[in-house]
Design an enzyme around this catalytic site. Sequence first.
Site, PDB file in Angstrom:
ATOM      1  N   ASP A  74       0.823  -1.209   0.000  1.00 26.82           N
ATOM      2  CA  ASP A  74       0.000   0.000   0.000  1.00 26.82           C
ATOM      3  C   ASP A  74       0.855   1.257   0.000  1.00 26.82           C
ATOM      4  O   ASP A  74       2.075   1.204   0.179  1.00 26.82           O
ATOM      5  CB  ASP A  74      -0.957  -0.004   1.206  1.00 26.82           C
ATOM      6  CG  ASP A  74      -0.275  -0.445   2.496  1.00 26.82           C
ATOM      7  OD1 ASP A  74       0.967  -0.401   2.572  1.00 26.82           O
ATOM      8  OD2 ASP A  74      -0.992  -0.836   3.436  1.00 26.82           O
ATOM      9  N   ASN A 143      -7.199  -2.378  14.434  1.00 29.45           N
ATOM     10  CA  ASN A 143      -8.601  -2.626  14.065  1.00 29.45           C
ATOM     11  C   ASN A 143      -8.744  -3.842  13.144  1.00 29.45           C
ATOM     12  O   ASN A 143      -9.816  -4.095  12.604  1.00 29.45           O
ATOM     13  CB  ASN A 143      -9.207  -1.388  13.391  1.00 29.45           C
ATOM     14  CG  ASN A 143      -8.497  -1.035  12.082  1.00 29.45           C
ATOM     15  OD1 ASN A 143      -7.569  -1.721  11.667  1.00 29.45           O
ATOM     16  ND2 ASN A 143      -8.945   0.036  11.435  1.00 29.45           N
ATOM     17  N   HIS A 145      -7.067  -4.310  10.262  1.00 27.55           N
ATOM     18  CA  HIS A 145      -6.806  -4.119   8.823  1.00 27.55           C
ATOM     19  C   HIS A 145      -5.548  -4.865   8.403  1.00 27.55           C
ATOM     20  O   HIS A 145      -4.612  -5.042   9.181  1.00 27.55           O
ATOM     21  CB  HIS A 145      -6.771  -2.639   8.429  1.00 27.55           C
ATOM     22  CG  HIS A 145      -5.583  -1.855   8.855  1.00 27.55           C
ATOM     23  ND1 HIS A 145      -5.636  -0.514   9.140  1.00 27.55           N
ATOM     24  CD2 HIS A 145      -4.271  -2.197   9.032  1.00 27.55           C
ATOM     25  CE1 HIS A 145      -4.437  -0.078   9.458  1.00 27.55           C
ATOM     26  NE2 HIS A 145      -3.589  -1.074   9.412  1.00 27.55           N
ATOM     27  N   GLU A 150      -9.673  -1.577   5.532  1.00 26.77           N
ATOM     28  CA  GLU A 150     -10.246  -1.241   6.831  1.00 26.77           C
ATOM     29  C   GLU A 150     -11.516  -2.059   7.093  1.00 26.77           C
ATOM     30  O   GLU A 150     -12.122  -2.583   6.156  1.00 26.77           O
ATOM     31  CB  GLU A 150     -10.599   0.254   6.851  1.00 26.77           C
ATOM     32  CG  GLU A 150      -9.407   1.190   6.605  1.00 26.77           C
ATOM     33  CD  GLU A 150      -8.499   1.344   7.822  1.00 26.77           C
ATOM     34  OE1 GLU A 150      -8.292   0.376   8.582  1.00 26.77           O
ATOM     35  OE2 GLU A 150      -7.979   2.464   8.018  1.00 26.77           O
TER      36      GLU A 150
HETATM   37  C1  F6R Z   1       1.612  -1.248   6.110  1.00 28.96           C
HETATM   38  C2  F6R Z   1       0.302  -1.882   6.236  1.00 28.96           C
HETATM   39  C3  F6R Z   1      -0.450  -1.864   7.520  1.00 28.96           C
HETATM   40  C4  F6R Z   1       0.429  -2.130   8.743  1.00 28.96           C
HETATM   41  C5  F6R Z   1      -0.409  -2.051  10.023  1.00 28.96           C
HETATM   42  C6  F6R Z   1       0.427  -2.264  11.261  1.00 28.96           C
HETATM   43  O1  F6R Z   1       2.125  -1.426   4.805  1.00 28.96           O
HETATM   44  O2  F6R Z   1      -0.170  -2.384   5.291  1.00 28.96           O
HETATM   45  O3  F6R Z   1      -1.474  -2.825   7.443  1.00 28.96           O
HETATM   46  O4  F6R Z   1       1.007  -3.394   8.625  1.00 28.96           O
HETATM   47  O5  F6R Z   1      -1.021  -0.789  10.091  1.00 28.96           O
HETATM   48  O6  F6R Z   1       1.329  -1.209  11.400  1.00 28.96           O
HETATM   49  P1  F6R Z   1       2.453  -1.242  12.538  1.00 28.96           P
HETATM   50  O7  F6R Z   1       3.393  -2.330  12.154  1.00 28.96           O
HETATM   51  O8  F6R Z   1       3.100   0.120  12.462  1.00 28.96           O
HETATM   52  O9  F6R Z   1       1.759  -1.507  13.824  1.00 28.96           O
END
Ligand code: F6R
Length: 254
Positions: A74, A143, A145, A150
């Site tokens: 992403d 959450n 995702h 989301e």
């Molecule tokens: C990042 C992504 C997100 C993160 C998630 C956890 O490329 O796709 O899904 O993996 O937000 O983020 P952290 O590791 O910062 O807790």
Amino acid sequence: MFFKIGNIKIHIEKDYNAMSARAADIFTEAAVKNPSGAYGFATGSTPIGMYNVLVEKYKEGALDFSQLSTFNLDEYYPIKSDNDQCYRCFMEQRLFNLVNLNKSNINLLNGETGDTSRECSAYEEKIHLAGGIVLQILGIGTNGHIGFNEPGDYFSGATGVVNLTKNTIDDNARFFENRDQVPRKALSMGIRTIMSSKEILLLASGKNKSQIISDTLFGRITPQVPASILQVHRHVRVVLDEAAAEGINNRLLT
Ligand code: F6R
């Protein structure tokens, strides 16, 4: 500790460093077996330790990136490529500029595109032409995702534009000067794209992930917890540190 819940293989490691080392070993094993495959990468805090270990393995000669291609999950939208919070910058700093990847094999969604629909369908096509993703690394949002898919009323399909939820904007504000600077949208591989990967490696660390990890692995499969769809994928490994596994332990003990 290693065990299975349904199809999902779970590794629980003592702490963040051990989790990162285990994840790097799993990646290395895959990359040695398939050195010219397409690999899916994630950003965020969680995989940083794993990328550090991958760079060390590359320096030691245990890992060769020269034939690999990469696809990131992403990118914020819109975001300038000179904003140091863009995911291209993150990947260049943490991995891409530190190993022998061929620049033409690096694929990221363009957060500056004027035509998101063309950008996203071209990305799907590139994944297809690369033979599909052999191993997709995932983190998980508090959450649930994965990528930036989301919680919602349905599981998303192909790569597309997503609206970030308040929860994600709050969580990611720590990377920006202030909350207002967090982009409100992103381009993200869809759930169907992620689920098409041959293998998936989900990482989570810290107590703040323990509830969502438990919901993902034991809860109902629902688009309200996007990661719960992983329960029906055939080749998922989850690598956790003890703090993130707390919810699993509680579930197994009750
Ligand atoms: C990042 C992504 C997100 C993160 C998630 C956890 O490329 O796709 O899904 O993996 O937000 O983020 P952290 O590791 O910062 O807790």
